[in-house]
Design an enzyme around this catalytic site. Structure first.
Site, PDB file in Angstrom:
ATOM      1  N   ASN A  72     -24.177  -7.099  -7.912  1.00  0.00           N
ATOM      2  CA  ASN A  72     -24.327  -6.273  -7.155  1.00  0.00           C
ATOM      3  C   ASN A  72     -25.673  -5.276  -7.491  1.00  0.00           C
ATOM      4  OD1 ASN A  72     -22.930  -6.376  -5.264  1.00  0.00           O
ATOM      5  ND2 ASN A  72     -21.359  -4.341  -6.099  1.00  0.00           N
ATOM      6  N   LYS A  78     -19.828  -9.852 -11.584  1.00  0.00           N
ATOM      7  CA  LYS A  78     -19.668  -9.146 -10.466  1.00  0.00           C
ATOM      8  C   LYS A  78     -20.770  -7.259 -10.360  1.00  0.00           C
ATOM      9  CE  LYS A  78     -18.123  -7.031  -7.039  1.00  0.00           C
ATOM     10  NZ  LYS A  78     -18.438  -6.883  -5.217  1.00  0.00           N
ATOM     11  N   LYS A 113     -22.430   3.074  -5.777  1.00  0.00           N
ATOM     12  CA  LYS A 113     -21.444   2.512  -6.966  1.00  0.00           C
ATOM     13  C   LYS A 113     -21.390   2.189  -8.126  1.00  0.00           C
ATOM     14  CE  LYS A 113     -17.064   1.116  -5.768  1.00  0.00           C
ATOM     15  NZ  LYS A 113     -16.643   0.127  -6.678  1.00  0.00           N
ATOM     16  N   PHE A 173     -32.991 -11.227   0.929  1.00  0.00           N
ATOM     17  CA  PHE A 173     -32.312  -9.388   0.628  1.00  0.00           C
ATOM     18  C   PHE A 173     -34.132  -8.199   0.389  1.00  0.00           C
ATOM     19  CE2 PHE A 173     -27.999  -7.098  -0.532  1.00  0.00           C
ATOM     20  CZ  PHE A 173     -27.401  -7.668   0.046  1.00  0.00           C
ATOM     21  N   GLU A 194     -14.336 -10.187  -6.291  1.00  0.00           N
ATOM     22  CA  GLU A 194     -14.998 -10.670  -5.372  1.00  0.00           C
ATOM     23  C   GLU A 194     -16.065 -10.276  -4.581  1.00  0.00           C
ATOM     24  OE1 GLU A 194     -12.429 -11.166  -2.648  1.00  0.00           O
ATOM     25  OE2 GLU A 194     -14.396 -11.485  -2.011  1.00  0.00           O
ATOM     26  N   ASP A 215       0.864  -1.337  -0.039  1.00  0.00           N
ATOM     27  CA  ASP A 215       0.066  -0.247   0.100  1.00  0.00           C
ATOM     28  C   ASP A 215       0.921   1.195  -0.331  1.00  0.00           C
ATOM     29  OD1 ASP A 215      -2.257   2.197   0.574  1.00  0.00           O
ATOM     30  OD2 ASP A 215      -3.141  -0.350   1.346  1.00  0.00           O
ATOM     31  N   THR A 255     -13.784  -4.194  -8.155  1.00  0.00           N
ATOM     32  CA  THR A 255     -14.768  -4.164  -9.376  1.00  0.00           C
ATOM     33  C   THR A 255     -14.392  -3.208 -10.515  1.00  0.00           C
ATOM     34  OG1 THR A 255     -16.251  -4.655  -7.135  1.00  0.00           O
ATOM     35  CG2 THR A 255     -17.538  -3.180  -9.301  1.00  0.00           C
ATOM     36  N   CYS A 314     -20.752   0.073  -2.225  1.00  0.00           N
ATOM     37  CA  CYS A 314     -20.702  -0.761  -3.058  1.00  0.00           C
ATOM     38  C   CYS A 314     -21.175  -0.005  -4.603  1.00  0.00           C
ATOM     39  CB  CYS A 314     -20.484  -2.304  -2.835  1.00  0.00           C
ATOM     40  SG  CYS A 314     -18.475  -2.326  -1.678  1.00  0.00           S
TER      41      CYS A 314
HETATM   42  C1  UGA Z   1     -22.222  -6.104  -1.448  1.00  0.00           C
HETATM   43  C2  UGA Z   1     -22.734  -7.351  -1.748  1.00  0.00           C
HETATM   44  O1  UGA Z   1     -22.804  -7.364  -0.962  1.00  0.00           O
HETATM   45  C3  UGA Z   1     -21.365  -8.370  -2.188  1.00  0.00           C
HETATM   46  O2  UGA Z   1     -21.786  -9.695  -2.594  1.00  0.00           O
HETATM   47  C4  UGA Z   1     -20.222  -7.530  -2.703  1.00  0.00           C
HETATM   48  O3  UGA Z   1     -19.153  -7.862  -3.162  1.00  0.00           O
HETATM   49  C5  UGA Z   1     -19.804  -6.228  -1.980  1.00  0.00           C
HETATM   50  O4  UGA Z   1     -21.375  -4.990  -2.487  1.00  0.00           O
HETATM   51  C6  UGA Z   1     -19.122  -5.951  -3.164  1.00  0.00           C
HETATM   52  O5  UGA Z   1     -19.407  -5.287  -4.148  1.00  0.00           O
HETATM   53  O6  UGA Z   1     -17.885  -5.350  -2.901  1.00  0.00           O
HETATM   54  P1  UGA Z   1     -21.545  -4.938   0.983  1.00  0.00           P
HETATM   55  O7  UGA Z   1     -21.445  -3.856   0.721  1.00  0.00           O
HETATM   56  O8  UGA Z   1     -21.406  -5.281   1.791  1.00  0.00           O
HETATM   57  O9  UGA Z   1     -21.766  -6.072  -0.355  1.00  0.00           O
HETATM   58  O10 UGA Z   1     -23.643  -4.792   2.108  1.00  0.00           O
HETATM   59  P2  UGA Z   1     -24.942  -5.766   1.679  1.00  0.00           P
HETATM   60  O11 UGA Z   1     -24.805  -6.536   2.690  1.00  0.00           O
HETATM   61  O12 UGA Z   1     -24.634  -5.859  -0.078  1.00  0.00           O
HETATM   62  O13 UGA Z   1     -25.688  -4.717   2.042  1.00  0.00           O
HETATM   63  C7  UGA Z   1     -26.007  -3.496   1.165  1.00  0.00           C
HETATM   64  C8  UGA Z   1     -27.099  -2.821   1.662  1.00  0.00           C
HETATM   65  O14 UGA Z   1     -28.145  -3.187   1.734  1.00  0.00           O
HETATM   66  C9  UGA Z   1     -26.914  -1.857   3.030  1.00  0.00           C
HETATM   67  O15 UGA Z   1     -27.090  -0.812   3.540  1.00  0.00           O
HETATM   68  C10 UGA Z   1     -27.646  -2.952   3.963  1.00  0.00           C
HETATM   69  O16 UGA Z   1     -28.365  -2.054   5.226  1.00  0.00           O
HETATM   70  C11 UGA Z   1     -28.893  -2.853   2.747  1.00  0.00           C
HETATM   71  N1  UGA Z   1     -29.712  -3.864   2.673  1.00  0.00           N
HETATM   72  C12 UGA Z   1     -29.562  -5.145   2.588  1.00  0.00           C
HETATM   73  C13 UGA Z   1     -31.354  -3.526   2.737  1.00  0.00           C
HETATM   74  O17 UGA Z   1     -31.561  -2.477   2.675  1.00  0.00           O
HETATM   75  N2  UGA Z   1     -32.573  -4.723   2.735  1.00  0.00           N
HETATM   76  C14 UGA Z   1     -31.745  -6.151   2.274  1.00  0.00           C
HETATM   77  O18 UGA Z   1     -32.250  -6.596   1.837  1.00  0.00           O
HETATM   78  C15 UGA Z   1     -30.453  -6.157   2.451  1.00  0.00           C
END
Ligand code: UGA
Length: 441
Positions: A217, A213, A272, A258, A154, A32, A124, A269
């Site tokens: 998302n 990927k 964007k 979800f 990822e 880094d 990504t 993630c």
């Molecule tokens: C997301 C994807 O789930 C991962 O598979 C992916 O690798 C990652 O982005 C990435 O591109 O790096 P993450 O950002 O850690 O992961 O979070 P999520 O668990 O997907 O949640 C995203 C948002 O959706 C959160 O704000 C969560 O509160 C919201 N959410 C999730 C809801 O409002 N309702 C749901 O039913 C589920």
């Protein structure tokens, strides 16, 4: 077989990947440009909150399999397998992804590659990027055509990063049909333990791997916005979106995961990535295919405004001079990440309407203060609720899901609670004399 690996970028993705590759038995060097971050990691400290990561990091730093450096020279000499795990944030004022960091890894690393090397991209990126990076790397590298760029997206979720890296749902690998094609063999060696677990391994071309990927998302974002759109309809019809989600979720084709309606998705993630996906589709002449993502984005952003409206309604029509408790600042529980967090965004909007806002989050206080220094911050949920006219639950931390009316009813000014994540039991609160409001129920 253990491999010598360099991982570029030690943020969420890179630090987790580096630690987990060492956990698989490889010798790993994390690279880094941020000296402060490197110092922490070298000391076995994770610079962000991620359950379980510190143990894996410490263990592998201690046993010597995991080291960190700022030197690309050292990385190029040490490793012949390289992973790119740097960020691809949204460009300021544009939908497109900013690829500066990804390009800069190639520009710095490739000129130092004088032996056959495989570079796996994990960041990504817009479809088409890997091809360009591969050409550029071969052009710059003394090893020329012996340098191969492959794409290995990822899918880890924050909060489950270690588990998702060591036991992912699938491993996807995009390879360049024109280069030496060692990448698949190398990936099989690096991920041997995972493949032994029969985790699906999908080998495809570069463009498909990049798209897997972004498509994943985009689908997740669409699923959340779908249920949030249903929440709007439920509100208008006097129905309950939570029961609706349970009921449609029993259909295995739909699935319950979800489908939690609330203040919507945030984080570094999903927001964007869907925007960058739309921008890229436009560039390649497929913009019509993704115009629905604009609506997905709109529905999502509307949830935040709706929450502000609800808060205004429960305090009697004007937020001016009110006190609002905001429970939760992280974009989701088990994380201290506040990037594009609906919770903080709502807190900020409410403050702009003249409220005094008090925020409490179990882990995200420092990060919140950095980007919203003018909000009020409390050291506990009950402190945040002191004198509040309304309590807003905006991140579903366990601590808030388990909150009981008795814990705060004596200290609030108004018994109003708005459940922005539909994670509380309405009956519990109503029977204790509270005005409970959920989103879409
Ligand atoms: C997301 C994807 O789930 C991962 O598979 C992916 O690798 C990652 O982005 C990435 O591109 O790096 P993450 O950002 O850690 O992961 O979070 P999520 O668990 O997907 O949640 C995203 C948002 O959706 C959160 O704000 C969560 O509160 C919201 N959410 C999730 C809801 O409002 N309702 C749901 O039913 C589920």
């Amino acid at each position: 077989m253990n491999t010598r690996i360099a991982v570029f970028g030690t943020g969420y993705l890179g630090a987790t990947h580096a630690a987990c590759m060492a956990e698989l038995g490889h010798e790993v060097l994390g690279v880094d440009v941020d000296a402060a971050k490197l110092a922490k990691l070298e000391a076995g400290e994770v610079p962000f909150y991620e359950p379980g990561l510190e143990e894996v990091l410490k263990k592998n730093v201690d046993n010597g399999r995991l080291r960190f450096t700022a030197s690309y020279e050292e990385a190029a000499q040490f490793a012949d397998v390289h992973f790119i795990g740097v960020g691809t944030p949204q460009k300021k004022g544009e939908f497109a992804a900013d690829l500066t960091y990804v390009h800069s890894v190639i520009e710095s690393l490739a000129p130092l590659l004088n032996k056959p090397s495989v570079i796996f991209g994990k960041s990504t990126v817009p479809v088409g990027t890997a091809q360009i990076l591969g050409e550029r790397a071969r052009e710059l590298a003394p090893a020329g055509d012996q340098v191969e760029v492959a794409w290995n997206p990822e899918f880890l979720r924050e909060g489950y990063a270690v588990k998702d890296t060591l036991h992912p749902d699938r491993v996807v690998l995009g390879i360049d049909k024109t280069s030496p094609r060692r990448a698949e063999q190398v990936a099989r060696e690096v991920y041997a333990d995972l493949l032994d677990e029969n985790i699906p391994f999908i080998v495809t071309d570069l463009a498909t791997a990049e798209l897997v990927k972004t498509a994943a998302n985009a689908f997740l974002a669409t699923k959340i916005s779908f249920i949030n759109a249903m929440a709007e309809v439920c509100e208008a019809a006097g129905a309950d979106v939570t029961t609706l989600a349970d009921a449609i979720g029993h259909d295995a084709r739909i699935g319950r995961r979800f489908l939690n309606a609330g203040v919507g998705f945030g984080g570094g993630c999903l927001p964007k990535d869907i925007r960058a996906f739309m921008a890229r589709a436009g560039e390649i002449g497929a913009d019509e295919a993704l115009t629905f993502l604009r609506e997905v984005d709109n529905i999502n952003m509307r949830r935040r405004t709706r929450m502000v409206e609800l808060a205004r309604n429960v305090v009697g029509g004007s937020l001016l001079g009110t006190r609002i408790a905001v429970l939760g600042a992280a974009f989701k529980p088990n994380s201290d990440d506040v990037r594009d967090s609906p919770a903080l965004n709502i807190a900020g909007q409410i403050q702009l309407h003249g409220s005094s806002v008090n925020v409490y989050d179990p882990k995200a206080m420092d990060n919140s203060r950095k980007i919203f220094p003018t909000l009020g911050y409390s050291t506990s949920a009950s402190e945040a609720c002191q004198g509040a006219d309304a309590v807003l639950v905006l991140t579903e931390w366990k601590e808030f899901r388990e909150l009981k009316p008795a814990q705060i009813e004596k200290i609030v000014r108004g018994k109003n609670i708005i459940d922005g994540r539909n994670c509380l039991d309405p009956e519990l609160w109503r029977s204790a004399g509270w005005n409970y409001r959920g989103l879409g129920r």
